[in-house]
Design an enzyme around this catalytic site. Structure first.
Site, PDB file in Angstrom:
ATOM      1  N   LYS A 115      16.047  31.945  43.728  1.00  0.00           N
ATOM      2  CA  LYS A 115      14.783  32.163  44.441  1.00  0.00           C
ATOM      3  C   LYS A 115      14.513  31.053  45.454  1.00  0.00           C
ATOM      4  O   LYS A 115      13.927  31.302  46.503  1.00  0.00           O
ATOM      5  CB  LYS A 115      13.607  32.268  43.460  1.00  0.00           C
ATOM      6  CG  LYS A 115      13.784  33.292  42.331  1.00  0.00           C
ATOM      7  CD  LYS A 115      14.191  34.670  42.783  1.00  0.00           C
ATOM      8  CE  LYS A 115      15.202  35.272  41.815  1.00  0.00           C
ATOM      9  NZ  LYS A 115      16.037  36.342  42.348  1.00  0.00           N
ATOM     10  N   GLU A 199       3.979  28.451  42.264  1.00  0.00           N
ATOM     11  CA  GLU A 199       3.296  29.340  43.209  1.00  0.00           C
ATOM     12  C   GLU A 199       1.879  29.586  42.733  1.00  0.00           C
ATOM     13  O   GLU A 199       1.606  29.539  41.535  1.00  0.00           O
ATOM     14  CB  GLU A 199       4.008  30.711  43.276  1.00  0.00           C
ATOM     15  CG  GLU A 199       5.205  30.750  44.196  1.00  0.00           C
ATOM     16  CD  GLU A 199       5.861  32.124  44.259  1.00  0.00           C
ATOM     17  OE1 GLU A 199       5.368  33.062  43.590  1.00  0.00           O
ATOM     18  OE2 GLU A 199       6.873  32.249  44.952  1.00  0.00           O
ATOM     19  N   HIS A 234       7.338  43.810  32.631  1.00  0.00           N
ATOM     20  CA  HIS A 234       8.337  43.791  33.699  1.00  0.00           C
ATOM     21  C   HIS A 234       9.315  44.947  33.624  1.00  0.00           C
ATOM     22  O   HIS A 234      10.284  44.988  34.359  1.00  0.00           O
ATOM     23  CB  HIS A 234       9.083  42.466  33.741  1.00  0.00           C
ATOM     24  CG  HIS A 234       8.148  41.297  33.838  1.00  0.00           C
ATOM     25  ND1 HIS A 234       7.313  41.126  34.916  1.00  0.00           N
ATOM     26  CD2 HIS A 234       7.870  40.292  32.986  1.00  0.00           C
ATOM     27  CE1 HIS A 234       6.568  40.047  34.724  1.00  0.00           C
ATOM     28  NE2 HIS A 234       6.880  39.528  33.556  1.00  0.00           N
ATOM     29  N   ARG A 291      21.160  45.167  44.918  1.00  0.00           N
ATOM     30  CA  ARG A 291      21.856  46.275  44.264  1.00  0.00           C
ATOM     31  C   ARG A 291      21.141  47.595  44.591  1.00  0.00           C
ATOM     32  O   ARG A 291      20.050  47.587  45.159  1.00  0.00           O
ATOM     33  CB  ARG A 291      21.799  46.075  42.746  1.00  0.00           C
ATOM     34  CG  ARG A 291      20.352  46.031  42.248  1.00  0.00           C
ATOM     35  CD  ARG A 291      20.199  46.058  40.750  1.00  0.00           C
ATOM     36  NE  ARG A 291      18.805  46.199  40.376  1.00  0.00           N
ATOM     37  CZ  ARG A 291      17.929  45.220  40.255  1.00  0.00           C
ATOM     38  NH1 ARG A 291      18.309  43.959  40.488  1.00  0.00           N
ATOM     39  NH2 ARG A 291      16.684  45.451  39.915  1.00  0.00           N
TER      40      ARG A 291
HETATM   41  C1  MV4 Z   1       4.147  36.755  40.748  1.00  0.00           C
HETATM   42  C2  MV4 Z   1       2.966  37.314  40.222  1.00  0.00           C
HETATM   43  C3  MV4 Z   1       1.769  36.742  40.592  1.00  0.00           C
HETATM   44  N1  MV4 Z   1       1.750  35.671  41.404  1.00  0.00           N
HETATM   45  N2  MV4 Z   1       4.071  35.696  41.561  1.00  0.00           N
HETATM   46  C4  MV4 Z   1       7.195  39.310  38.159  1.00  0.00           C
HETATM   47  C5  MV4 Z   1       8.552  39.799  38.515  1.00  0.00           C
HETATM   48  C6  MV4 Z   1       9.035  38.868  39.552  1.00  0.00           C
HETATM   49  N3  MV4 Z   1       9.746  39.586  40.561  1.00  0.00           N
HETATM   50  C7  MV4 Z   1       7.821  38.213  40.101  1.00  0.00           C
HETATM   51  N4  MV4 Z   1       6.714  38.644  39.293  1.00  0.00           N
HETATM   52  C8  MV4 Z   1       5.446  38.266  39.572  1.00  0.00           C
HETATM   53  N5  MV4 Z   1       5.346  37.234  40.429  1.00  0.00           N
HETATM   54  C9  MV4 Z   1       2.897  35.185  41.873  1.00  0.00           C
HETATM   55  N6  MV4 Z   1       2.838  34.093  42.658  1.00  0.00           N
HETATM   56  C10 MV4 Z   1       3.059  38.388  39.366  1.00  0.00           C
HETATM   57  C11 MV4 Z   1       4.302  38.872  39.023  1.00  0.00           C
HETATM   58  C12 MV4 Z   1       4.269  39.970  38.127  1.00  0.00           C
HETATM   59  C13 MV4 Z   1       4.795  41.197  38.433  1.00  0.00           C
HETATM   60  C14 MV4 Z   1       5.429  41.436  39.645  1.00  0.00           C
HETATM   61  C15 MV4 Z   1       5.955  42.653  39.921  1.00  0.00           C
HETATM   62  C16 MV4 Z   1       5.845  43.682  38.993  1.00  0.00           C
HETATM   63  C17 MV4 Z   1       5.244  43.485  37.810  1.00  0.00           C
HETATM   64  C18 MV4 Z   1       4.709  42.244  37.508  1.00  0.00           C
HETATM   65  C19 MV4 Z   1       4.085  42.067  36.294  1.00  0.00           C
HETATM   66  C20 MV4 Z   1       3.567  40.858  35.989  1.00  0.00           C
HETATM   67  C21 MV4 Z   1       3.661  39.804  36.895  1.00  0.00           C
END
Ligand code: MV4
Length: 492
Positions: A115, A199, A234, A291
């Protein structure tokens, strides 16, 4: 490319082979012990056994798979999703062996797998990112300074994580030091890389991703968005395209950002750029998945593009034949992931055999599955049985078709997420498009499924009694007689 080995199993292996067949390309399946008679094995032109059932001894063994490719003369390998699909080392070994890896370059996989490297790569492209750090942080005092400047709550993320792995929310300064130490040691043991960054925590976001296609000649296009907010822990459960909240302007802005993210790592093939959308409709780049994704069919339905065919053409070094201006959104598609999990019991894995397995059919229905009636769902792999996709000219039609298709889908022998899907489709917030990634936590109660099941059981019991009474003569059932035990009890 004349022969493709599919380094995967289940529905995605079949999905890839179907397109290969349509393109006149021969297919090779690989399989573990338990998959000896699996659907993907029966479908392929040839099949090679690669080891015992656990994936660490079969589908994750790059060298065995490469051997199988050489043995069968395959000139391309499609990795599907999961397993080796985002393994840069495997992609390199395939390429070095003179076989086409149907996916991006090892370098692009490596950059997006980190990342922090991804943030670094997109720096010069003016991509909106969540406020926070773009370097690894390991000093708690520095972390506190950063957290105060962006204000709590904050999120600690592992650079090598992704898909929610290795994330920690911190709401107060007092917890920061301990949480950071834990995050670092967890990241070290889980990924072999203890780098973490900070973040601002976006509290109630929507998860929206953009599909991109890039060729080896500098052409990059986007195929609009998928809305993936309906998930639990997730794990996505319902996806749709398009999203009900994007305006044409926002869609274009996010699409252009996604194209730039792909350009930043010299991307090739099909990829997905993930964004968060906050309550004020600000969007932030999260990560890129290098992917083909599980939910790719909803994009295929609304664009008419076969994403696997495009992947194969790109891997053949052909130039993209689709221009951005050729693409438009036509209608609406929904996808429900049908898992062998019990929604009444906190989505516990539900093991068993598909005693009955009848799929829905008819207008606007697509089922991508990897099983047939009588088969067992192996415990070794992902518990997804199928993806149920419905399409309609409007969201309303796609939704009604989804409910009809769920009702028509008949599975017995184990519990599935089908009733959960019905709950989502009938929920007013989902219907109104008013939901975030917190939807399941906010609105779903397992008691709803339990109640439904109880009503069904009571109905079945009444029906059984009725049928027995009605058919007594035919069944030659004797009128009830008190048992000896009952007589004895009476005499006491
Ligand atoms: C976040 C977030 C809130 N704030 N970043 C979860 C999967 C990963 N790709 C990043 N994710 C998140 N990052 C910040 N700064 C909340 C999530 C997140 C989330 C993101 C996508 C789909 C479902 C999720 C469920 C919980 C938290």
């Amino acid at each position: 490319m004349k022969k493709i080995l599919v380094a995967n199993r289940g529905e995605i292996a079949l999905r890839v082979m179907r397109t290969a067949k349509e393109m006149g390309i021969k297919t090779v399946a690989v399989f573990s012990d338990v998959d000896r008679t699996a659907a993907h094995v029966l479908f392929a032109d040839e099949a090679i056994h690669i080891g015992p059932s656990p994936s660490a001894q079969s589908y994750l063994l790059g060298e065995r798979i490469l051997e199988a490719a050489k043995q069968t003369g395959a000139d391309g390998i499609h990795p599907g999703y999961g397993f080796l699909s985002e393994n840069a080392e495997f992609a390199k070994q395939v390429t070095d062996a003179g076989i086409a890896f149907i996916g991006p370059s090892p370098a692009a996989i490596r950059i997006m797998g980190s990342k922090l490297a991804a943030k670094d790569a997109v720096k010069s492209y003016n991509i909106p990112m969540v406020p926070g750090t773009d370097k690894a942080v390991d000093d708690p005092d520095e972390a506190i300074k950063i957290a105060k400047s962006i204000s709590f709550p904050i999120l600690i993320k592992a650079s090598a994580g992704g898909g929610g792995k290795g994330m920690r929310v911190v709401t107060h300064e007092g917890e920061l030091k301990e949480q950071m130490e834990r995050a670092i040691s967890e990241a070290k043991s889980a990924f072999g890389d203890g780098s973490v960054f900070i973040e601002k925590y976006i509290q109630a976001p929507r998860h929206i991703e953009i599909q991109v296609l890039a060729d080896n000649h500098g052409n990059v296009i986007h195929l609009f968005e998928r809305e993936c907010s309906i998930q639990r822990r997730h794990q996505k459960v319902v996806e749709e395209a398009p999203s009900v909240v994007l305006t044409p302007e926002l869609r274009e802005a996010m699409g252009n950002c996604a194209i730039n993210v792909a350009r930043s790592c010299n991307y090739s093939g099909a990829g997905t750029v993930e964004f968060l959308l906050d309550e004020d409709k600000n969007f932030y780049f999260l990560e890129m998945n290098t992917r083909l994704q599980v939910e790719h069919p909803v994009t295929e339905m609304i664009t008419g593009v076969d994403l696997v065919a495009e992947q194969i053409r790109i891997a053949r070094n052909e130039e993209l034949q689709i221009k951005q201006s050729d693409l438009s959104i036509s209608g609406h598609a929904l996808e429900l992931r049908v898992y062998a999990e019990d929604p009444a019991e906190n989505f516990m894995p539900s093991i068993g055999t598909l005693s009955t397995y009848q799929i829905p059919k008819g207008p606007g229905v697509r089922v991508d599955d990897g099983y047939a009636e009588g088969m067992e769902i192996p415990i070794y792999y992902d518990p997804m049985i199928a993806k149920l996709i419905t399409y309609g000219s409007t969201r309303e039609i796609a939704l009604q078709r989804m409910i009809r298709a769920i009702d028509e889908y008949y599975i017995s022998g184990l519990f599935t997420t089908l009733p959960f899907g019905r709950f989502v489709m009938k929920n007013e917030h989902f219907i109104n498009g008013n939901f975030t990634t917190n939807f399941v936590n906010e609105h779903f109660d397992p008691a709803l499924i339990k109640e439904e099941r109880k009503e069904e059981a009571e109905l079945a019991a009444s029906l059984a009694v009725y049928l027995i009474e009605k058919n007594k003569k035919k069944l030659r059932i004797q009128p009830s007689q008190p048992s000896i035990a009952w007589k004895n009890r009476r005499n006491h």
